[in-house]
Design a protein around this motif. Sequence first.
Motif: not given
Length: 368
Positions: A39-57
Motif C-alpha cells: 500500500l503506497y500511502n502519501p501520509k502516515p495514518k491508521a486505516i479507518p474501518f480496516f482491521s486487517d492492516n497488519h497483513n500489508f506492507k
Amino acid sequence: MKIGFDAKRLFHNNTGLGNYSRDLVRIIKKYYPNNDYILYNPKPKAIPFFSDNHNFKVITPKGLMKKLHFIWRTYGIAKNPTTKQLDIYHGLSGEIPIGLPTKIKKVVTIHDLIFERYPHLYSKWDRKAHFKKFKYAVEHADAIVAISEQTKADIVQYLNVQPEKIQVIYQGCAQAFKEQYTIEKLEQTRLKFKLPKEFVLNVGTIEERKNAFNLVKAVKDIDTTLVLIGRKTDYTISIEQYIKANHIEDKVIFLQGVSLEELAHIYQLATIFAYPSIFEGFGIPIIEALYSGTPVITTNSGVFPEAGGPDSIYIDEQDTEQINLAISKLLNDKLMRLQMAERGKAFAQKFNDREIAEHWNNLYKKLL
C-alpha cells in the motif's frame, strides 16, 4: 503476484473512494492471501474501518518527500525501490504514477467523470488537473476498469477511449452491512442517536449533487422523520434555512461522526432509504441499503437503476411531489416494503465479495 495499490484514499478518505479502496483490498486479500500486497500511502495514518492492516506492507515517503507528499504520489512512487518488485500497480482512484517501470502492468479504476459532466461543481483548476491525471492514466494503463456501465460510457465520451479497452467490475460494500444485528444492538444505536421508530434515511455528503434539499422539501408534509448522515458543506446552509423557515426542525435529523457499525445499524433501523442524487459513478449507499434489507427510492436515470435493480422505486430527482408520493406510498404499505426488502437483498448478491474478488484476480492474471 506482487500487487501495489495507490492507497491515498484508503487511508485518508472515510467515505466513497476510501470505502471502495478498503473494500477492494480487503476482499482481494481474503480470497487470494498468497499474493503480496503493498500500500503506497502519501501520509502516515491508521486505516479507518480496516482491521486487517497488519497483513500489508505500507510504503510512505522519506526525507524531503514527507513534506512534498502530494508530489510523491505522482512522481515519487515510481522511484521507490519496492516498485521494481511489483508485477502489477493498481491506481484505485483514477490515477497512475508517472515513470513506473514498463515491465509493471498498470491498472486504473475510473469511478466517474463528474468534473466533465457537471463542470460548474468544480473550479477551473480542479477540472484541468483531474482531466490531465485521468487522461494520463487511461493512456498508460494496461487495463482500464469502470465501476459501472454508466462510467464506461462516460470514459468513452469524455476521454476518447475505445469501449473494448474498458472492463466493468462492480464494487460491493463493507461486511458490516451484510451482518444481522441483534435487537439489543440496534436499540442501543437508536437510543444513542435519539432516532424514532420510523424514519427515512439518506447517506452521503450533503452537497448539491446529492440533492438532499429536494428530499427535505418532499418530506415537509409527510408524518415522518428524515435522517441525513454525512459531512455538511456550504450547500447545507440553504437546507437549514428552509427547515427553520418552515418550522420542521423536529422532522430532520443531521448526523455526523457515526461509526461504520453504527451506520450499518441505522440502515437496518430505517424504514426507507431515499437517494435522489443527481449523478453518481455507482452509488454504494444503494448497495448498503439493499444488503441491509431496507427498501430503496432513487433516481430514475444514469447509474441508479443499474445499482438499485428491478425492485427499487425510481423517481425524477427534481420532482419533489413525485418523491413525496413514493415515500408516502411505501410508508403506508408494509407488505410492499417487505417484498422490496427481500427482492432487493437477493439482487444485491451480484455485488458479493467472492464474485468481485474473482473478477479482479482474473484480470490481474490475464495481464501477466
